[in-house]
Write an enzyme that holds these catalytic residues in place. Sequence first.
Site: not given
Ligand code: 13P
Length: 275
Positions: A82, A181, A209, A211, A231
């Site tokens: 990632d 975040g 993103g 979460s 996530v």
């Molecule tokens: P979150 O931490 O908001 O879940 O996002 C994770 C993400 O997009 C990792 O690439």
Amino acid sequence: MFVNTKEMLVKAREEHYMVIGAQCWSLNTAQALINTATELNMPLILMLWEGAPEPMADLEVIANFVKVHAGKTHVPIALHLDHAHNIDTIYQAIHAGFSSVMFDGSELPFDENVAATCEVVKMAHACGVTVEAELGHVGGMSGVAAGDDNNSTLTVPEEARKFVELTGVDSLAVSIGTVHGVYAGEPHIDMERLKKIYNEVDVPLVLHGGSGTGIELLQETMQYGISKLNVMTDLMNATSVAVSDGSFLPDLDIYAAVADCVKGYMEPLTKPMLK
Ligand code: 13P
């Protein structure tokens, strides 16, 4: 079974569901995620970020670990690098046998993002590895409150089409209002923008993103091409809560917290495999 990410995502796009890209940061969390996918009979993408802590920093070690455990289950498991900014890390991941890599040129000018992504696509495709890129920029930082000044830049639909044509990427991460975040307020997802991108682009779309975005909004986005949801923050917060009371066996509590948290995403968003 250990699989190629592309086929998994093309199927998800066609059938309008999401595969969860769940961040792992230890062998224990990787194991919890693979076992949960097996229990739910659903596909899963394990993700590792560039610069993850030991022992995950050794991409060969984690790739071998995941391949062994993925080989013991009937559900498709992919391993994804990632947010890589560094070509050397991408090279290491390809060499170690990752299923897919993300080159993150989202803060570069369009032409530079295209040029660097093309290089990665050439190298990865020669080895059968799937490539994700990002156009527009999803701001914030995983694990941290994003605030209103989260430096996001939304994806322009016509540019997305051009970007995919020029680079040949297999999937595209788009910026439509999610943040990495914790959201400062309510998430504002630009669904009209997503619909336009979906009409312009025929590769699976990725939403970073995940979460705190909320299952209802996420279910709506999967009607318009979002086939992978990343996530991380929720997984990490769940494990912090689980061990904050001075857990006697933190590894077991972390395992259980990760399993519970990822179920909350997989059950409503991912389709079970045919038995
Ligand atoms: P979150 O931490 O908001 O879940 O996002 C994770 C993400 O997009 C990792 O690439």
